[in-house]
Design an enzyme around this catalytic site. Sequence first.
Site, PDB file in Angstrom:
ATOM      1  CG  ASP A   1      -1.713   1.240   1.382  1.00  0.00           C
ATOM      2  OD1 ASP A   1      -2.401   1.585   0.408  1.00  0.00           O
ATOM      3  OD2 ASP A   1      -1.642   1.877   2.448  1.00  0.00           O
TER       4      ASP A   1
ATOM      5  CG  ASP B   1      -0.815   2.368   7.335  1.00  0.00           C
ATOM      6  OD1 ASP B   1      -1.342   2.288   6.201  1.00  0.00           O
ATOM      7  OD2 ASP B   1      -0.633   3.429   7.940  1.00  0.00           O
TER       8      ASP B   1
ATOM      9  CG  ASP C   1      -4.030  -0.721   3.687  1.00  0.00           C
ATOM     10  OD1 ASP C   1      -4.360  -0.515   2.497  1.00  0.00           O
ATOM     11  OD2 ASP C   1      -3.311   0.048   4.343  1.00  0.00           O
TER      12      ASP C   1
END
Length: 635
Positions: A333, A531, A535
């Site tokens: 990400d 995080d 996600d």
Amino acid sequence: MITKSNHKPNKGFSFGLWESHGAAIVTSFCLLFIVLAYLARINDYTFVEIILFLFAYIVGGYQKAVEGISTLFKEKDLDVDLLMVIAAIGAAAIGYWMDGAILIFIFSLSGTLEGYTMERTNKDIRSILDLRPEKAVLLRNGKQVEVKAEELKKGDTILIKPGERIAADGIITQGYSAIYQATITGESVPVDKTVNDEVFSGTVNGYGGIEVKVTKQAEETMLSKIIHLVQEAKNEKPPNQLFVEKFESIYAKIVVITAIILMIAPPFIIHWSWKETIYRAMIFLVVASPCALVSSIMPAILSAISNASRKRVLFKGGAHLENIAGVKAVIFDKTGTLTYGEPVVQDIISFENYSEMELLKTTASIEALSEHPIAKSIVQHALNKNIELEHSINLRSFKGMGVQGTLNGISYKVGKRDMLNNIVLTKEQEDLALKLEQQGRTIIFVSNGHNLIGMVSIFDQVRLEARRVIEELKNMNIRVALLTGDNERTAKNIGESTGIEEIYSGLLPEDKVDFIKKMTAKYGKVAMVGDGVNDAPALAAASVGIAMGAAGTDIAIETADVILMADDIERIPFAISLGKRTNRIIKQNVIFAIGVALTLITLNFIGGIINLPEGVIGHEGSTVLVILSGLRLLR
């Protein structure tokens, strides 16, 4: 099923004072009685010799016999401890007192050595428990009251004096200091903290006295989560361990049946004496027991988990250590992983009749309840400018898109361009947005439902180590990709900065999950690094979910399989390499254990080359060796 009591999981993290030192004392006394019995033998004190051997049997074998009988009746399992004691008694019954006594001694010594090696494995993990503060100074009605740390509640204010360990997760409300937080984040240098900064339980206050408002109860603190994760990891068995245990159940039945046959058949088939037959059967019981095979896996797994925890990488179980070894692709990400996750407001551009301060106040008031890092940065920017936020109503969140809320009777939308719906930007606005995006900035659009009233540009600095980590993963022949909900231009800018060519932008959480599934089908095992709340679905869908522990959200940490406590993505290649090394050592151990067992069985029945003490040394020696081999992973 044959099991070995030495390998049964210990409760908690301590092998125990008696288990470690008491076992050594028992083994020493067993050896002493054997030596005295030998001296009695060479001086022809036969009666004294037998009495001393009996003492050796009782001292060295009593605990094992009790455990074996308990396992037999309570768990309906045949414990290898009981088999060893039976083999020793069988040897004594046919006159091999010394051989039986040496069997008992070496078996006891093996258990002692295993205990010490397992204690070494547990030492690093157990030290985490010592970080948990027991007491706290609670400020109540202007007075200082000492209470147990576990009694603290959200909203309590505690006083932390210089040099003390912080008793709870919280926010500093008064004072400033340098906090030693290596226990949580791995940072070796103290971090300066002041009012409104977050502190963690188990970290150490430096030079200044501070007051902290408790934000999490004892069981919710970051330290408690670490302890829970380690306990979870220590007790969870990986697939290869479960396979060995299933195989062991079948193997055990074969060993027992074969031993019974070997006690009866040889005198009638190959004309052995009954004494020789029973003796060889006793050796078979010893050398065929699967102790080394059972010990091939868990000590190695625990050592690797201990090694990783020292480097602030927490595996939730041995299965994840095994899975990460086979990872063929790592998906990142953007925000909070490849970037620092601390986006900063760069530009505030207002349109219509709004001033910059009015736009900032409106945007921050709408974003005030959002947990997204970008929303928090906008709110913090407004607070830094002493802007008093207003209370918005009818707040509605659009996953991966933005938020909508009502302020003073007007419905505002704040988020990506898609939140604008049918609002058309002027050429001047388009050119401005394009220019900012080309600079790698994220654009937040603000509308009142009819017109675009402003844009807020956000910049999140790329981690300095990101490019180095990506290169290292590529050198390991691992594919790397970037998934982000951000726009294409910003994503491309991040890709160029980090060296990632495979970039997918404008993705919603469900799009990330679909992409993970496609990558898994194409390459095999895939790791996802993230995080945030958005996600979590992708972390769950990946073969291995890796979450940022310090900056990560609770749901991301709960969902992930591996936690980077220091938010240090440089540990990802280390974690993959550790998984590969663990698998390699486990395979070596299994091959060695099976090889030694087959060799000893062959030497026992072809020419009767080995005696009982030699069989015991070979069997128990191989068990200790595979444990020591696993302990290499502590380095």
